[in-house]
Design a protein around this motif. Structure first.
Motif, PDB file in Angstrom:
ATOM      1  N   GLY A 160       0.763  -1.400   0.168  1.00  0.00           N
ATOM      2  CA  GLY A 160      -0.001   0.170   0.028  1.00  0.00           C
ATOM      3  C   GLY A 160       0.960   1.295  -0.112  1.00  0.00           C
ATOM      4  O   GLY A 160       2.177   1.427   0.094  1.00  0.00           O
ATOM      5  N   TYR A 161       0.124   2.448  -0.029  1.00  0.00           N
ATOM      6  CA  TYR A 161       0.752   3.655  -0.123  1.00  0.00           C
ATOM      7  C   TYR A 161       1.000   4.125   1.305  1.00  0.00           C
ATOM      8  O   TYR A 161       0.210   3.946   2.402  1.00  0.00           O
ATOM      9  N   TYR A 162       2.090   4.944   1.487  1.00  0.00           N
ATOM     10  CA  TYR A 162       2.401   5.465   2.933  1.00  0.00           C
ATOM     11  C   TYR A 162       1.421   6.729   3.458  1.00  0.00           C
ATOM     12  O   TYR A 162       1.807   7.777   4.053  1.00  0.00           O
ATOM     13  N   ASN A 191       0.589  -8.925  -6.849  1.00  0.00           N
ATOM     14  CA  ASN A 191      -0.382  -8.001  -6.749  1.00  0.00           C
ATOM     15  C   ASN A 191      -0.254  -6.959  -5.674  1.00  0.00           C
ATOM     16  O   ASN A 191      -1.267  -6.446  -5.025  1.00  0.00           O
ATOM     17  N   GLY A 192       1.111  -6.509  -5.909  1.00  0.00           N
ATOM     18  CA  GLY A 192       1.196  -5.223  -4.942  1.00  0.00           C
ATOM     19  C   GLY A 192       0.818  -3.961  -5.770  1.00  0.00           C
ATOM     20  O   GLY A 192       0.836  -3.930  -6.915  1.00  0.00           O
ATOM     21  N   VAL A 193       0.708  -2.757  -5.113  1.00  0.00           N
ATOM     22  CA  VAL A 193       0.242  -1.686  -5.463  1.00  0.00           C
ATOM     23  C   VAL A 193       1.883  -0.850  -6.422  1.00  0.00           C
ATOM     24  O   VAL A 193       1.557   0.019  -7.164  1.00  0.00           O
ATOM     25  N   ARG A 194       2.633  -1.455  -5.590  1.00  0.00           N
ATOM     26  CA  ARG A 194       4.049  -0.969  -6.113  1.00  0.00           C
ATOM     27  C   ARG A 194       5.162  -2.199  -5.770  1.00  0.00           C
ATOM     28  O   ARG A 194       4.748  -2.983  -4.947  1.00  0.00           O
ATOM     29  N   ALA A 195       6.248  -1.962  -6.412  1.00  0.00           N
ATOM     30  CA  ALA A 195       7.080  -3.422  -6.142  1.00  0.00           C
ATOM     31  C   ALA A 195       8.231  -2.977  -5.641  1.00  0.00           C
ATOM     32  O   ALA A 195       8.941  -1.954  -5.886  1.00  0.00           O
ATOM     33  N   HIS A 196       9.029  -4.053  -4.948  1.00  0.00           N
ATOM     34  CA  HIS A 196      10.276  -4.061  -4.348  1.00  0.00           C
ATOM     35  C   HIS A 196      11.209  -4.073  -5.775  1.00  0.00           C
ATOM     36  O   HIS A 196      10.765  -4.754  -6.749  1.00  0.00           O
ATOM     37  N   SER A 448      -1.170  -2.023  11.312  1.00  0.00           N
ATOM     38  CA  SER A 448       0.073  -1.666  10.428  1.00  0.00           C
ATOM     39  C   SER A 448      -0.132  -0.510   9.666  1.00  0.00           C
ATOM     40  O   SER A 448      -1.396  -0.174   9.390  1.00  0.00           O
ATOM     41  N   ILE A 449       0.785   0.177   9.217  1.00  0.00           N
ATOM     42  CA  ILE A 449       0.926   1.294   8.207  1.00  0.00           C
ATOM     43  C   ILE A 449       0.433   0.684   6.796  1.00  0.00           C
ATOM     44  O   ILE A 449      -0.492   1.325   6.164  1.00  0.00           O
ATOM     45  N   THR A 450       0.778  -0.407   6.243  1.00  0.00           N
ATOM     46  CA  THR A 450       0.312  -1.079   5.083  1.00  0.00           C
ATOM     47  C   THR A 450       0.154  -2.437   5.101  1.00  0.00           C
ATOM     48  O   THR A 450      -0.692  -2.843   4.341  1.00  0.00           O
ATOM     49  N   SER A 451       0.785  -3.205   6.017  1.00  0.00           N
ATOM     50  CA  SER A 451       1.180  -4.409   5.746  1.00  0.00           C
ATOM     51  C   SER A 451      -0.195  -5.405   5.802  1.00  0.00           C
ATOM     52  O   SER A 451      -1.190  -5.002   6.659  1.00  0.00           O
ATOM     53  N   ARG A 452      -0.449  -6.124   4.938  1.00  0.00           N
ATOM     54  CA  ARG A 452      -1.924  -6.978   4.952  1.00  0.00           C
ATOM     55  C   ARG A 452      -1.950  -7.948   6.364  1.00  0.00           C
ATOM     56  O   ARG A 452      -1.147  -8.396   6.732  1.00  0.00           O
TER      57      ARG A 452
END
Length: 525
Positions: A160-162, A191-196, A448-452
């Motif tokens: 997700g976004y911060y 399926n991430g909104v942005r990638a490592h 979490s801030i974003t973690s599923r």
């Protein structure tokens, strides 16, 4: 770049050089030239005391074929002022950014007045960093009326976004308490909104690049620049479910886990506003299992003493996991090793430190703990099952800590945690298996801030199975805001409507109040 195998005295000398402050008077300031602004990772501050603060940044000048920074120390000037325009500069100095430490800057500034806000910036090669705002803590004997901080954890970049930090920056906070999983070590997911930007992290260079990816996020940068942060970590700064010097799970097998952990710890130090004294035996000591000490206490006048704990670095391995490593969920009755009284989650030295530190608890109105996970016992619905990667996996260690809290007669005890990606609010009890056992404090474990998370919807069953908790929610993402006064604590759970949208909207999920001396959680809404 200098190898990690460098002799201890050489790297300790480098650390001393990196954290020393050189005067700017009567000496030329060596300037270098950059192709672009080298402060693209922003600025941060942390490790505050009543008269000192650590200021952080890292120089980066990336080109097509790698870094264009020279492989030698670079002088970085810093300034601290009373105003954002830097017309009233009160301190100025030069710190060294060393290639051995990824050209990070850790300016340890002392002899500052207590309980004051300041502005700071870095200058190098004709470039100026973003402006940060920071503060010193009130003196230990100072009467303080209020303290406001946010607690947060678990910010998987891909999930997700911060955007939560955009709203957190508007909360007018004194501090941020970050409770672990600042980065995630995984490779690219699905399926991430942005990638490592790489595979699983193994080497020092891997971890450095991942921190750079995370720290380029604008909202995270802005929040670091807004106030000082108190830091601890959990497992993903190294590897999922690792325990002390024992490897965790997921990702490729690594034959030398000591080296991987040392690389992760060094990269953590390089990217966080923490003191060089945290490196007990220097950088090269990390290869031999030496610690990077994060635990400590931060006294906020007479209002509160904030104790930050580390329950990951010194813990014994998890027991009764089918694979022999990592975490699992099981019936505790099937695991005799779980009750081994010698097992520890904090480590012997941290337990000893904490025992001594609790002796002055009566000098504070509020006794606050920040640590990485859920403290209270949690049984899963549908059976007698616990998860062994948190305090439930170390019941004897939890009982020892509870006994210390009771013996020291801690009043107005508040424990904050993270890790679960869910909000939990409840009571700390002397015996979780006895519903009528005394309540000695309250607990707020944040989402979490974003973690599923699994998005548990069996709230009634969860609370019925764990009656010492009064609230839980398992799907929404965000942070918590804690406001302390001499009369009461108010905690507001702030969540986003959709962490997958950068323009997500914030809302208050619930708010709780705890009056001084009551150990009773009241729900405001």
């Amino acid at each position: 770049m200098m190898s990690l195998q460098i002799k201890r005295r050489q790297l300790l000398k480098a650390l001393a050089i990196a954290t020393a402050t050189m005067s700017v008077s009567n000496r030329p300031w060596a300037q270098v030239k950059f192709e672009s602004n080298p402060f693209i990772l922003g600025v941060a501050s942390g490790s505050p005391t009543a008269n000192s603060i650590v200021l952080w940044s890292r120089l980066i000048d990336s080109g097509i074929f790698g870094s264009r920074l020279q492989n030698e120390p670079i002088e970085v000037k810093w300034e601290i002022a009373e105003d954002a325009e830097f017309k009233k500069i009160i301190k100025v100095g030069i710190s060294m950014a060393l290639p051995e430490l990824a050209h990070s800057v850790h300016a340890e500034i002392d002899q500052l007045p207590a309980n004051k806000w300041f502005y700071y910036r870095f200058l190098c090669g004709g470039s100026v960093s973003p402006v940060g705002k920071t503060r010193t803590l009130p003196a230990a004997n100072e009467f303080v009326k209020n303290l406001k901080f946010a607690y947060a954890s678990c910010q998987n970049y891909e999930h997700g976004y911060y955007t939560a930090y955009k709203y957190m920056a508007k909360e007018n906070l004194d501090l941020v308490m970050f409770l672990g999983d600042y980065i995630y070590e995984y490779g690219r997911g699905r399926n991430g909104v942005r990638a490592h930007d790489s595979g699983t992290l193994i080497s020092l260079d891997d971890y450095r690049k991942r921190y750079a990816l995370y720290k380029k996020d604008k909202y995270l940068q802005d929040m670091h620049a807004a106030c000082p942060w108190l830091m601890t970590w959990d497992d993903h700064e190294v590897q999922n479910d690792y325990a002390g010097l024992n490897p965790g799970t997921f990702g490729p097998y690594v034959s030398d886990f000591f080296k991987r952990r040392a690389s992760a710890y060094q990269a953590y130090y390089e990217h966080m506003p923490i003191r060089s004294s945290a490196l007990i035996d220097g950088i090269d000591g990390l290869l031999k299992g030496a610690e990077l000490r994060l635990y400590g206490n931060f006294r906020y006048g007479k209002l509160a003493n904030i104790r930050i704990l580390d329950d990951r670095q010194y813990r014994d391995p998890e027991v009764c996991s089918p694979a022999g490593i990592g975490s699992s969920v099981f019936d505790p009755a099937t695991c005799p090793d779980l009750g081994n009284t010698a097992r520890t989650i904090l480590g012997v030295e941290q337990e000893r430190w904490l025992s001594k530190n609790l002796g002055d608890a009566k000098e504070n109105i509020w006794n606050v703990f920040g640590q990485p996970t859920l403290f209270g016992q949690r049984y899963f619905p549908g059976g007698v099952k616990i998860w062994n990667d948190g305090w439930d996996g170390f019941p004897a260690a939890r009982n020892r800590l509870i006994q210390q809290l009771v013996e020291n007669k801690l009043e107005n005890l508040v424990v904050f945690g993270g890790d679960l990606h869910e909000n939990w609010v409840g009571y700390i009890k002397t015996d979780y298996d006895k519903p009528d056992s005394p309540i000695i404090g309250v607990e707020f474990c944040g989402t979490s801030i974003t973690s599923r998370s699994e998005g548990a919807n069996d709230v009634a069953q969860r609370l019925a199975r764990n009656p010492h908790f009064v609230f839980t929610e398992g799907s929404m993402k965000g942070y918590g805001v804690a406001e302390f006064t001499t009369n009461a604590l108010t905690v507001t759970l702030r969540v986003l409507d959709d962490v997958l949208k950068e323009d997500a909207v914030i809302q208050s999920l619930a708010q709780f109040k705890v009056d001084v001396g009551s150990n009773k959680i009241q729900r405001n809404y």
